[in-house]
Design an enzyme around this catalytic site. Sequence first.
Site, mmCIF file in Angstrom:
data_model
loop_
_atom_site.group_PDB
_atom_site.id
_atom_site.type_symbol
_atom_site.label_atom_id
_atom_site.label_comp_id
_atom_site.label_asym_id
_atom_site.label_seq_id
_atom_site.Cartn_x
_atom_site.Cartn_y
_atom_site.Cartn_z
ATOM 1 N N ALA A 93 0.834 -1.200 0.000
ATOM 2 C CA ALA A 93 0.000 0.000 0.000
ATOM 3 C C ALA A 93 0.869 1.251 0.000
ATOM 4 O O ALA A 93 1.991 1.254 0.518
ATOM 5 C CB ALA A 93 -0.914 0.000 1.212
ATOM 6 N N GLY A 138 0.444 -5.901 0.387
ATOM 7 C CA GLY A 138 -0.642 -6.055 -0.575
ATOM 8 C C GLY A 138 -0.169 -6.536 -1.935
ATOM 9 O O GLY A 138 -0.925 -7.219 -2.647
ATOM 10 N N GLU A 141 -0.030 -10.165 -1.678
ATOM 11 C CA GLU A 141 -1.403 -10.673 -1.561
ATOM 12 C C GLU A 141 -2.083 -10.739 -2.929
ATOM 13 O O GLU A 141 -2.840 -11.678 -3.213
ATOM 14 C CB GLU A 141 -2.198 -9.786 -0.599
ATOM 15 C CG GLU A 141 -1.792 -9.973 0.860
ATOM 16 C CD GLU A 141 -2.600 -9.107 1.808
ATOM 17 O OE1 GLU A 141 -3.478 -9.654 2.507
ATOM 18 O OE2 GLU A 141 -2.359 -7.883 1.837
ATOM 19 N N GLU A 161 3.136 -6.887 7.070
ATOM 20 C CA GLU A 161 2.246 -5.926 7.729
ATOM 21 C C GLU A 161 2.431 -5.855 9.245
ATOM 22 O O GLU A 161 2.225 -4.787 9.851
ATOM 23 C CB GLU A 161 0.776 -6.267 7.415
ATOM 24 C CG GLU A 161 0.308 -5.875 6.025
ATOM 25 C CD GLU A 161 0.607 -6.958 4.984
ATOM 26 O OE1 GLU A 161 0.049 -6.881 3.876
ATOM 27 O OE2 GLU A 161 1.389 -7.884 5.285
#
Length: 522
Positions: A93, A138, A141, A161
């Site tokens: 992010a 992310g 992911e 994270e």
Amino acid sequence: MLTHGILSTRLGISPILSLRFSSAEPPCLTVQRLEGRDKGIVVFRINRPKTKNAISKELIARLHQEADSLATDSDTRVLILKSDVPGAFCSGADLKERKTMPQSEVGGLVKKLRGFADKISLLPIPSIAALDGVAFGGGLEFALACDIRVAASNTKMGLTETRLAIFPGAGGCQRLPRLIGGSKAKELIFTARIFDGKEAERMGVVNSSVEGGPEAAYEKALELAREIIPRGPIGVKLAKVVIDTALRADSEVTNRVEEQAYDRMAPKWDVMVSLLLTRRPTIAPPMNAIEQNFQRLSLKREDDKSLLCDFELKSRKDEILEVKRARLLEEGKDLSELEGELGETNAMRIDDWNKRRGNITKALGISSTSSSSLSSSDSLSSLSRLLDRRLTLLVQQRFGRNDYSSPWILPQMKNENGESLSETAHRCLSSYLPGVNGVSFLNAPFAVHTHSYSKGIKNELKTDAVGAKLFFFAADIVIPKSGEINFNKNEIVSHSWLTREELWATVNVLDYKKIISRAIVE
């Protein structure tokens, strides 16, 4: 900004003016559709070099938009997700952007990240992630949501994270355990461990790691995509559904899904209802002696006072003389006087004219009336001719497409789910010929015809059905009192009412016209 201003001043250009000529930011996402032997492969190319492809609000919005379009794109067979930034697949992010966002928007952004990962996972086509450089948070992911992952051996990746006192919220906590087991996934997530491509392959996080330059992972992904393209698209899609179900559900549920998938693999046929609509012969009962005598006197009086041309008057006279001649022959009397009176009849002249017309037609190479010229009789006169013959309706249909016109066929309509064949037949009549009623409409079809679609027809109709099963219903139509029949011009391109012989010469498919011809009894 200061340096930019100094340089601009030295060049004699004001800073404000120089900004007008600065190059625009490249798009954060480019969608590339490959051609040639790679047709069917679509590449999502992420390009935010200043942030190492960090996920911004703009980028996630574009990813959602393109994923939605792929979900309904029948031409796409494989998706590849890659980076156009050397040394970075996706750094996660965009934390700098997130710091400027109100706290109320942060949860919504995380939800959008999770939503895109779900969309990639649920695409009906295989997806491949080509990892190069860094893939954190992310970014990893998104790769885990793909069906296959290929990484350069020196790629650095991890669900990091927990270093920020948060946890992977875009599906990483679900998908990583499915790949490597719960215990190992917990170890990697709890410790926020970073590992390279080789270790990722050993653990099962990626399918393979490759050595080479910055495009090595993409080249390997492209190689895999090329292996998938030739395989049956329906089989690949259904295999993905069954495998994904097996990863989430028990064997009982998976068995049901697998059974349903095999049912879908069976050849699919369109069920169509075709209407044999005919106009019955219109024949008056024979006249009695008084009616015949009255008709004769009426015609004679009309001849005397009419404005008929000489040719028409002579034709009437010829008819009377021919009747007299036939009576004299029957009585065995001399015909010499009558033959001189007859002379050259109009019938002889017409025969001579027809012979001349035939010679001219043959000399000029003009073909006789064929199916291609049927549209010229697309009028009420087509229905009103030959009152002593049974006429059958043929049409050219659009089948819901403005750019398509079918060959000459009987009116037909696709059967809807939950609708009986008889209901479809009545719907076909009321939709295509509004205001017309059918008499002696049978509740059961009188014949069935199976028709396989050619590749060209399948492309024209944009259907995955192998063909159509046609169920034929027959009905004699009742012509409205106005004498006119209105056709649904949105569906019917043209129409014509034909005799049995004309129909046989017009319809091309032998089995199809045999069914029609057999049902027409004159």
